[in-house]
Design an enzyme around this catalytic site. Sequence first.
Site, PDB file in Angstrom:
ATOM      1  N   LYS A  13      -4.423   4.286   4.575  1.00 50.91           N
ATOM      2  CA  LYS A  13      -4.950   4.246   3.811  1.00 50.91           C
ATOM      3  C   LYS A  13      -5.133   4.170   1.862  1.00 50.91           C
ATOM      4  O   LYS A  13      -5.614   4.407   1.580  1.00 50.91           O
ATOM      5  CB  LYS A  13      -3.375   5.211   3.226  1.00 50.91           C
ATOM      6  CG  LYS A  13      -3.030   5.799   4.536  1.00 50.91           C
ATOM      7  CD  LYS A  13      -1.172   6.766   4.359  1.00 50.91           C
ATOM      8  CE  LYS A  13      -0.205   5.924   3.843  1.00 50.91           C
ATOM      9  NZ  LYS A  13      -0.413   4.589   5.233  1.00 50.91           N
ATOM     10  N   ARG A  88       7.866  10.857   2.241  1.00 49.88           N
ATOM     11  CA  ARG A  88       7.614   9.807   3.743  1.00 49.88           C
ATOM     12  C   ARG A  88       8.829  10.360   4.059  1.00 49.88           C
ATOM     13  O   ARG A  88       9.795  10.237   5.166  1.00 49.88           O
ATOM     14  CB  ARG A  88       8.288   8.810   2.924  1.00 49.88           C
ATOM     15  CG  ARG A  88       6.909   7.425   3.427  1.00 49.88           C
ATOM     16  CD  ARG A  88       8.088   6.346   3.127  1.00 49.88           C
ATOM     17  NE  ARG A  88       6.923   5.214   3.691  1.00 49.88           N
ATOM     18  CZ  ARG A  88       5.784   4.168   2.997  1.00 49.88           C
ATOM     19  NH1 ARG A  88       5.457   4.541   2.101  1.00 49.88           N
ATOM     20  NH2 ARG A  88       5.333   3.377   3.675  1.00 49.88           N
ATOM     21  N   ARG A 127      -3.194  -9.684   8.744  1.00 53.99           N
ATOM     22  CA  ARG A 127      -3.561  -8.775   6.588  1.00 53.99           C
ATOM     23  C   ARG A 127      -2.904 -10.012   5.594  1.00 53.99           C
ATOM     24  O   ARG A 127      -1.947 -10.824   6.479  1.00 53.99           O
ATOM     25  CB  ARG A 127      -2.785  -7.422   6.633  1.00 53.99           C
ATOM     26  CG  ARG A 127      -3.524  -7.323   5.414  1.00 53.99           C
ATOM     27  CD  ARG A 127      -3.665  -5.446   4.879  1.00 53.99           C
ATOM     28  NE  ARG A 127      -2.190  -5.336   5.184  1.00 53.99           N
ATOM     29  CZ  ARG A 127      -1.671  -3.908   5.073  1.00 53.99           C
ATOM     30  NH1 ARG A 127      -2.746  -3.216   4.366  1.00 53.99           N
ATOM     31  NH2 ARG A 127       0.358  -3.691   5.689  1.00 53.99           N
ATOM     32  N   ARG A 160       2.528 -10.204   3.713  1.00 56.91           N
ATOM     33  CA  ARG A 160       3.598  -9.266   3.594  1.00 56.91           C
ATOM     34  C   ARG A 160       4.385  -9.348   4.822  1.00 56.91           C
ATOM     35  O   ARG A 160       4.486  -9.278   5.853  1.00 56.91           O
ATOM     36  CB  ARG A 160       2.924  -8.121   3.030  1.00 56.91           C
ATOM     37  CG  ARG A 160       3.027  -7.801   1.925  1.00 56.91           C
ATOM     38  CD  ARG A 160       1.915  -5.916   1.729  1.00 56.91           C
ATOM     39  NE  ARG A 160       2.802  -5.083   2.732  1.00 56.91           N
ATOM     40  CZ  ARG A 160       2.572  -3.731   2.874  1.00 56.91           C
ATOM     41  NH1 ARG A 160       1.168  -3.495   2.142  1.00 56.91           N
ATOM     42  NH2 ARG A 160       3.255  -3.317   2.937  1.00 56.91           N
ATOM     43  N   ARG A 171       8.141  -0.884  13.199  1.00 57.32           N
ATOM     44  CA  ARG A 171       7.446  -0.387  11.566  1.00 57.32           C
ATOM     45  C   ARG A 171       6.685   1.038  12.125  1.00 57.32           C
ATOM     46  O   ARG A 171       6.905   2.160  11.535  1.00 57.32           O
ATOM     47  CB  ARG A 171       7.152  -0.971  11.346  1.00 57.32           C
ATOM     48  CG  ARG A 171       6.438  -0.876   9.490  1.00 57.32           C
ATOM     49  CD  ARG A 171       5.821  -2.081   8.472  1.00 57.32           C
ATOM     50  NE  ARG A 171       4.936  -1.470   7.283  1.00 57.32           N
ATOM     51  CZ  ARG A 171       4.260  -1.927   7.298  1.00 57.32           C
ATOM     52  NH1 ARG A 171       3.240  -2.791   7.925  1.00 57.32           N
ATOM     53  NH2 ARG A 171       3.370  -1.523   6.756  1.00 57.32           N
TER      54      ARG A 171
HETATM   55  P1  AMP Z   1       4.146   0.923   1.747  1.00 62.30           P
HETATM   56  O1  AMP Z   1       3.290  -0.817   0.542  1.00 62.30           O
HETATM   57  O2  AMP Z   1       3.224   2.117   1.176  1.00 62.30           O
HETATM   58  O3  AMP Z   1       4.826   0.770   3.083  1.00 62.30           O
HETATM   59  O4  AMP Z   1       5.929   1.034   0.687  1.00 62.30           O
HETATM   60  C1  AMP Z   1       6.100  -0.897   1.029  1.00 62.30           C
HETATM   61  C2  AMP Z   1       7.877  -0.299   0.816  1.00 62.30           C
HETATM   62  O5  AMP Z   1       8.018   0.631  -0.047  1.00 62.30           O
HETATM   63  C3  AMP Z   1       7.940   0.613   2.433  1.00 62.30           C
HETATM   64  O6  AMP Z   1       8.991  -0.416   3.333  1.00 62.30           O
HETATM   65  C4  AMP Z   1       9.503   1.574   2.032  1.00 62.30           C
HETATM   66  O7  AMP Z   1       9.989   0.574   1.896  1.00 62.30           O
HETATM   67  C5  AMP Z   1       8.804   1.602  -0.124  1.00 62.30           C
HETATM   68  N1  AMP Z   1       8.866   3.293   0.521  1.00 62.30           N
HETATM   69  C6  AMP Z   1       7.822   3.383  -0.270  1.00 62.30           C
HETATM   70  N2  AMP Z   1       7.154   4.489  -0.183  1.00 62.30           N
HETATM   71  C7  AMP Z   1       8.141   5.217  -0.236  1.00 62.30           C
HETATM   72  C8  AMP Z   1       8.699   6.094  -0.037  1.00 62.30           C
HETATM   73  N3  AMP Z   1       7.481   6.782  -0.527  1.00 62.30           N
HETATM   74  N4  AMP Z   1      10.432   6.621   0.339  1.00 62.30           N
HETATM   75  C9  AMP Z   1      10.588   6.085   0.773  1.00 62.30           C
HETATM   76  N5  AMP Z   1      10.365   4.329   0.392  1.00 62.30           N
HETATM   77  C10 AMP Z   1       9.103   4.076  -0.016  1.00 62.30           C
END
Ligand code: AMP
Length: 223
Positions: A13, A88, A127, A160, A171
Site C-alpha cells: 500500500k 481501519r 523488510r 520495524r 498481525r
Molecule cells: P501502519 O504503518 O499503517 O502499519 O501503522 C502502524 C501502527 O500505527 C498500527 O499498528 C497502529 O498501531 C497505528 N495506526 C495506524 N493507522 C491507524 C488507524 N487508522 N487506526 C488505529 N491505529 C492506527
Amino acid sequence: MQIILLGLPGAGKGTQAKVLAERHGLLHISTGDMFRQAAAEGTDLGRRAQEFMSRGELVPDEVTIAMLLERIARPDAAAGIMLDGFPRTIRQAEALDRALGERGAQIDVVLYMQVPEALLMQRLTGRWSCPSCGAIYHELTNPPKRSRVCDRCGAALMQREDDRPETVQARLDTNRAWTEALAAYYGKQGKLREVDGTGEPGKVTARLEGALRGAGSGARGVR
Ligand code: AMP
C-alpha cells in the site's frame, strides 16, 4: 478524487500510494507514518500512540479520527487525498464519510490490493528500513550491498518491531478481520475495486490505474 488504499500489511500500500498520489496530484496520508513521526518527535499524541503501536494494537478511534480529520481539513488536502492505513475501523470509516459529506465530497473509490498470505509473510519478515533517510530494503528481493547497512547513507538498518516473524502472523490475523469488514462496508457503497497486488510494483501500479479509470466515471455518475 478521494481514494482509499486497502490491503493487508505487506500488500504494498505504502509504495503504491506514493506513486499514485504523485501522479494524480493527491496528498498521500499514512496514519502509521503520522503516528511514527509524532512518536519520534515525542509529542503527547506520539507518546499516546506509541503505547498501542508497540503492542501491535490499533490506536483508539477518537485519537486517530481527530488526527486524520485535522489533517484532511488543511489546504493541501483540498485537491484530493490518497489514504493509506486509514480507515481501519467502521467507526473511522463513518467519521470520514461524515466529514467529507459535510463539505460536499465523498470517497470516490477504494482500491483493495490482494496478495496471498504466504507471500505476505515472506515480504513482511524480510523488510528492513533506514531510520535516517527512509530507504527500504528486503533481504530477498532488494538486499543492501552490506548486510543491514544503508547503501544511500551508511546508517544501520532497522527492522520495524511489528515486522518481526513472531508478531507477523498475529498481525495478519487481526488485520484480516478489520480489512474484510471495511471491504464489506465499501462494497455495499459500490466503491470497492479488488486489484491483484502480486508481481512487479510497476505492473501493480498499472492495474491500480486501470481500476481508477474504471471507477472515476461510475463514482461521478452518482453525484
Ligand atoms: P501502519 O504503518 O499503517 O502499519 O501503522 C502502524 C501502527 O500505527 C498500527 O499498528 C497502529 O498501531 C497505528 N495506526 C495506524 N493507522 C491507524 C488507524 N487508522 N487506526 C488505529 N491505529 C492506527
